[in-house]
Design an enzyme around this catalytic site. Structure first.
Site, PDB file in Angstrom:
ATOM      1  N   LYS A  13       0.890  -1.254   0.044  1.00  0.00           N
ATOM      2  CA  LYS A  13       0.088   0.194   0.056  1.00  0.00           C
ATOM      3  C   LYS A  13       0.807   1.241   0.118  1.00  0.00           C
ATOM      4  O   LYS A  13       0.610   2.092  -0.924  1.00  0.00           O
ATOM      5  CB  LYS A  13      -0.874   0.090   1.339  1.00  0.00           C
ATOM      6  N   ARG A  88      -9.499   1.405   9.244  1.00  0.00           N
ATOM      7  CA  ARG A  88      -8.855   0.321   9.468  1.00  0.00           C
ATOM      8  C   ARG A  88     -10.139  -0.539  10.519  1.00  0.00           C
ATOM      9  O   ARG A  88      -9.933  -1.585  10.678  1.00  0.00           O
ATOM     10  CB  ARG A  88      -7.702   0.147  10.354  1.00  0.00           C
ATOM     11  N   ARG A 127      11.260  -5.701   4.887  1.00  0.00           N
ATOM     12  CA  ARG A 127      11.207  -4.477   5.514  1.00  0.00           C
ATOM     13  C   ARG A 127      11.696  -4.064   6.580  1.00  0.00           C
ATOM     14  O   ARG A 127      12.227  -3.053   6.999  1.00  0.00           O
ATOM     15  CB  ARG A 127       9.651  -3.934   5.268  1.00  0.00           C
ATOM     16  N   ARG A 133      11.739  -1.057  11.429  1.00  0.00           N
ATOM     17  CA  ARG A 133      10.757  -0.173  11.891  1.00  0.00           C
ATOM     18  C   ARG A 133      10.271  -1.066  13.282  1.00  0.00           C
ATOM     19  O   ARG A 133      10.459  -2.048  13.334  1.00  0.00           O
ATOM     20  CB  ARG A 133       9.474  -0.453  11.006  1.00  0.00           C
ATOM     21  N   ARG A 144      -0.136  -7.950  13.837  1.00  0.00           N
ATOM     22  CA  ARG A 144      -1.026  -6.878  12.990  1.00  0.00           C
ATOM     23  C   ARG A 144      -1.776  -7.638  11.903  1.00  0.00           C
ATOM     24  O   ARG A 144      -2.698  -7.316  11.401  1.00  0.00           O
ATOM     25  CB  ARG A 144       0.408  -6.072  12.132  1.00  0.00           C
TER      26      ARG A 144
HETATM   27  P1  AMP Z   1       0.911   1.699   9.228  1.00  0.00           P
HETATM   28  O1  AMP Z   1       2.099   2.630   8.831  1.00  0.00           O
HETATM   29  O2  AMP Z   1      -0.233   2.009   8.581  1.00  0.00           O
HETATM   30  O3  AMP Z   1       1.131   0.258   9.112  1.00  0.00           O
HETATM   31  O4  AMP Z   1       0.436   2.120  10.864  1.00  0.00           O
HETATM   32  C1  AMP Z   1       1.337   1.791  11.755  1.00  0.00           C
HETATM   33  C2  AMP Z   1       0.551   1.518  12.941  1.00  0.00           C
HETATM   34  O5  AMP Z   1      -0.230   2.855  13.228  1.00  0.00           O
HETATM   35  C3  AMP Z   1      -0.394   0.571  12.968  1.00  0.00           C
HETATM   36  O6  AMP Z   1       0.015  -0.720  13.447  1.00  0.00           O
HETATM   37  C4  AMP Z   1      -1.488   0.914  14.141  1.00  0.00           C
HETATM   38  O7  AMP Z   1      -0.859   0.746  15.443  1.00  0.00           O
HETATM   39  C5  AMP Z   1      -1.312   2.583  14.015  1.00  0.00           C
HETATM   40  N1  AMP Z   1      -2.381   2.876  12.947  1.00  0.00           N
HETATM   41  C6  AMP Z   1      -2.095   3.324  11.718  1.00  0.00           C
HETATM   42  N2  AMP Z   1      -3.484   3.710  11.037  1.00  0.00           N
HETATM   43  C7  AMP Z   1      -4.390   3.426  12.172  1.00  0.00           C
HETATM   44  C8  AMP Z   1      -5.755   3.342  11.798  1.00  0.00           C
HETATM   45  N3  AMP Z   1      -6.555   3.916  10.864  1.00  0.00           N
HETATM   46  N4  AMP Z   1      -6.292   3.083  12.951  1.00  0.00           N
HETATM   47  C9  AMP Z   1      -5.979   2.667  14.230  1.00  0.00           C
HETATM   48  N5  AMP Z   1      -4.381   2.518  14.163  1.00  0.00           N
HETATM   49  C10 AMP Z   1      -3.914   2.826  13.125  1.00  0.00           C
END
Ligand code: AMP
Length: 190
Positions: A13, A88, A127, A133, A144
């Site tokens: 994504k 999400r 990654r 990360r 996740r």
């Molecule tokens: P990402 O970079 O999109 O994978 O987001 C990293 C982390 O941020 C996720 O594992 C969640 O803990 C938090 N996060 C990001 N977007 C959301 C969302 N829309 N709702 C809840 N938690 C989020």
């Protein structure tokens, strides 16, 4: 144009979003990036989000919806935006629909990036090695994935019922996936 990108961790994504926003000249709205920035800035929001993020769980809906609503009200988003990693949960999707409907600018389409489980795991571990990360350890990756299946995958049905879901095959090279993504956007626009 307003597009939502949905897909499990490792589906590509982020990579595809970066390319698509350039192609379409719209804002990239990544809640993951916004939350990481809030943490780096040491804001209250960042502090509240930190524990959920490190554990691989979701940050509470009201916090995430709050930052998104604030962001989409800004001038640069008026021409359109690509939601990456948001919504999400069904509650987030409903809040986004309500907000956008109110503004008279509903979502145009929802792109689902699909890849098989082995490929997802391979990309995530790669990654983890490259980016380091904090939430890319084997335990949090598994968490996740579970969170995605339980809380985010129901969005596919939600958007399918609205007639907005377009599925893109996320297997192959980033270039191949980008070509398919552009075709899907083109087709989806009718
Ligand atoms: P990402 O970079 O999109 O994978 O987001 C990293 C982390 O941020 C996720 O594992 C969640 O803990 C938090 N996060 C990001 N977007 C959301 C969302 N829309 N709702 C809840 N938690 C989020």
């Amino acid at each position: 144009m307003r597009i939502v990108f949905v897909g499990p961790p490792g589906s590509g994504k982020g990579t595809q979003a970066k390319r698509l926003i350039e192609r379409l000249s719209i804002v990239h709205l990544s809640t993951g990036d916004m939350l990481r920035q809030a943490r780096a800035d040491g804001t209250d929001l960042g502090k509240k989000a930190a524990e959920c993020m490190d554990g691989g769980g979701l940050v509470p809906d009201e916090l995430v919806v709050g930052i998104v609503v604030e962001r989409i009200g800004q001038a640069d988003c008026q021409a359109g935006c690509l939601f990456d990693g948001f919504p999400r949960t069904i509650a987030q999707a409903e809040a986004l629909d309500a907000e956008l409907d109110n503004a008279g600018t509903p979502l145009d389409m929802v792109l689902e990036l699909k890849a098989d489980a082995e490929e997802l795991a391979r990309r995530m571990l790669e990654r983890a090695k490259i980016e380091g990360r904090a939430d890319d350890t084997p335990e949090t990756i598994a968490k996740r994935m579970k969170v995605y299946t339980e809380q985010t995958a129901p969005l596919l049905d939600y958007y399918q019922k609205q007639g907005k879901l377009v599925t893109v095959d996320g297997m192959g090279t980033p270039n191949e996936v980008f070509d398919r993504t552009c075709q899907a956007v083109q087709g989806g626009k009718g």
